[in-house]
Design a protein around this motif. Structure first.
Motif, PDB file in Angstrom:
ATOM      1  N   UNK A   8      14.111   9.223  -3.552  1.00 44.79           N
ATOM      2  CA  UNK A   8      14.945   8.295  -4.318  1.00 44.79           C
ATOM      3  C   UNK A   8      14.092   7.171  -4.893  1.00 44.79           C
ATOM      4  N   UNK A   9      12.932   7.542  -5.408  1.00 41.72           N
ATOM      5  CA  UNK A   9      11.956   6.542  -5.843  1.00 41.72           C
ATOM      6  C   UNK A   9      12.304   5.882  -7.165  1.00 41.72           C
ATOM      7  N   UNK A  10      13.136   6.529  -7.978  1.00 42.85           N
ATOM      8  CA  UNK A  10      13.561   5.877  -9.218  1.00 42.85           C
ATOM      9  C   UNK A  10      14.490   4.709  -8.926  1.00 42.85           C
ATOM     10  N   UNK A  11      15.126   4.715  -7.749  1.00 41.86           N
ATOM     11  CA  UNK A  11      15.972   3.592  -7.335  1.00 41.86           C
ATOM     12  C   UNK A  11      15.116   2.483  -6.756  1.00 41.86           C
ATOM     13  N   UNK A  12      14.253   2.818  -5.810  1.00 38.90           N
ATOM     14  CA  UNK A  12      13.241   1.892  -5.302  1.00 38.90           C
ATOM     15  C   UNK A  12      12.187   2.685  -4.553  1.00 38.90           C
ATOM     16  N   UNK A  13      10.963   2.199  -4.609  1.00 38.01           N
ATOM     17  CA  UNK A  13       9.871   2.845  -3.883  1.00 38.01           C
ATOM     18  C   UNK A  13       9.677   2.179  -2.528  1.00 38.01           C
ATOM     19  N   UNK A  14       9.016   2.873  -1.630  1.00 33.66           N
ATOM     20  CA  UNK A  14       8.608   2.268  -0.366  1.00 33.66           C
ATOM     21  C   UNK A  14       7.381   1.373  -0.610  1.00 33.66           C
ATOM     22  N   UNK A  15       7.094   0.526   0.384  1.00 35.30           N
ATOM     23  CA  UNK A  15       6.053  -0.494   0.204  1.00 35.30           C
ATOM     24  C   UNK A  15       4.854  -0.209   1.107  1.00 35.30           C
ATOM     25  N   UNK A  16       3.650  -0.252   0.559  1.00 36.11           N
ATOM     26  CA  UNK A  16       2.467  -0.007   1.399  1.00 36.11           C
ATOM     27  C   UNK A  16       2.160  -1.214   2.280  1.00 36.11           C
ATOM     28  N   UNK A  17       1.420  -0.975   3.336  1.00 37.11           N
ATOM     29  CA  UNK A  17       1.059  -2.043   4.273  1.00 37.11           C
ATOM     30  C   UNK A  17       0.295  -3.170   3.586  1.00 37.11           C
ATOM     31  N   UNK A  18      -0.496  -2.854   2.581  1.00 34.92           N
ATOM     32  CA  UNK A  18      -1.275  -3.901   1.909  1.00 34.92           C
ATOM     33  C   UNK A  18      -0.371  -4.937   1.263  1.00 34.92           C
TER      34      UNK A  18
END
Length: 408
Positions: A29-39
């Protein structure tokens, strides 16, 4: 094959190790929102822990340090979209607020009753409703470019729709439903030949491809941080300096003023004229770190990987009986989005049952109801990809759809 080490990349996103209903999470569901990397998360936590102070206003050390990070983020965004000047980068809460800013300020100062805004039939509600609100307030007219049955714009109608009353064209760079990559360069060129400015909604393009606003020659470009591995609540409006100077402020308050008396107020220079109140200075820092993260891989590698996934997904889905895939059927014309329905199975039922298998997809009208009306449907199931997705996840999606189809 993609040059990206996807297994290594996935380690940057701990949420991808979660289980849902006892099954490994497959997040599509990345067009809705992506996950966030640790950086990104670490940088924001570090700022709250050690550099938290309001920006621009303080003479003390923390305020100056926070201001430096905030303005460094603005410069990072300028580089990312290849804008000429830092004054052309306005921080907003997201694409929606950026478009509303232009709608309010542009219509107030540049449009009269009967003047026209041209959008497209595949727009997100964020690029329809703000113009309709202005139509109700000011009597402007909202027109749209129709689409073909296979999800492309009917550009043959463009010239006939443009007139002396057309004051602005507003177009999605990439459709959030169909994945169609629109020929915005051609549309901008045609518009500029008639002296018409163009706003590009880049919410679905900025995470996936190189953006060069000077090469595009667009007058405005809007995008969101949360769709490109950054925090929520932060977005960007790029505007050509000549236009931003002409437009009145969108909101009033602190930060955006030069001088206030009981008689009148004068306003700050760009970009601050459009940034009323305390900005989300921690989120701007997070956005800058997200840009660093994306550019560490390079868009060429990201696009190659995501196009491979899109192509593979479409090929595998087409092996399922009675499936209908919407939009362009060639993956080269699509951008990391595949929308579909299977037979008479309601999209909500399909999405709900996929969720029980640990597979997160989007269902419904995707904030594009006029497009759904054009397609003659109430909604679709949408799978959308990011750089951390894998072919194994596509296989899980296809197996899940096949299993649910057999149930029905």
């Amino acid at each position: 094959m993609s040059s990206l080490d996807i297994n290594q990349i996935r380690k940057d996103f701990p949420i991808l190790e979660r289980e849902v209903y006892g099954r490994p999470l497959v997040y599509l569901d990345n067009a809705a929102t992506t996950q966030k990397p640790l950086s990104v998360l670490d940088a924001m936590r570090e700022e709250y822990l050690n550099v938290n102070a309001n920006v621009h206003r303080g003479v003390h050390y923390l305020s100056q340090q926070a201001t430096d990070l905030h303005e460094a983020a603005r410069e990072r965004v300028r580089q990312f979209v290849h804008a000429e000047k830092i004054e052309e980068i306005i921080f907003t809460r997201g694409t929606t607020e950026a478009i509303n800013l232009v709608a309010s300020s542009f219509c107030e100062s540049q449009m009269q009753e009967g003047d026209e805004v041209l959008v497209t039939e595949m727009e997100h509600h964020s690029n329809i409703v703000p113009w309709q609100l202005q139509a109700q307030k000011r009597g402007i007219v909202v027109k749209h470019i129709p689409i073909t049955d296979d999800g492309y714009l009917e550009l043959s109608t463009l010239n006939s729709q443009l007139s002396t009353k057309t004051k602005l064209i507003c177009i999605a760079h990439v459709s959030n439903v169909l994945g169609t990559i629109n020929p915005v360069e051609d549309i901008i060129k045609t518009a500029h030949e008639r002296g018409i400015p163009v706003l590009v909604d880049g919410a679905q393009s900025a995470p996936h491809m190189t953006i060069d606003v000077q090469a595009l020659d667009c007058d405005f470009f809007a995008f969101s941080g949360h769709k490109m591995y950054g925090p929520t609540g932060i977005g960007v409006l790029y505007g050509k300096e000549e236009w931003l100077e002409k437009l009145p402020p969108y909101q009033g308050g602190g930060e955006m003023i030069d001088k206030v008396t009981w008689e009148k107020t004068t306003f700050e220079r760009l970009p601050f004229k459009f940034e009323a109140g305390t900005p989300d200075y921690v989120a701007t820092h997070g956005l800058a770190k997200a840009i660093d993260y994306i550019e560490s891989f390079g868009f060429e590698a990201i696009q190659q990987h995501e196009q491979e996934l899109t192509r593979y997904c479409m090929e595998q889905l087409q092996t399922i009986p009675d499936i209908h895939i919407y939009g362009p059927q060639q993956s080269i014309a699509k951008d990391a989005v595949v929308s579909f329905n299977v037979g008479n199975i309601h999209h909500l039922d399909m999405g709900t049952l996929l969720d029980r298998l640990g597979i997160a997809v989007r269902t419904g009208h995707h904030c594009a109801q006029p497009l759904m009306d054009r397609l003659g449907i109430s909604g679709t199931v949408r799978a959308s990809f990011a750089l951390y997705n894998t072919k194994e996840e596509v296989d899980a999606l296809v197996a899940g759809i096949r299993r649910i189809s057999q149930m029905f």
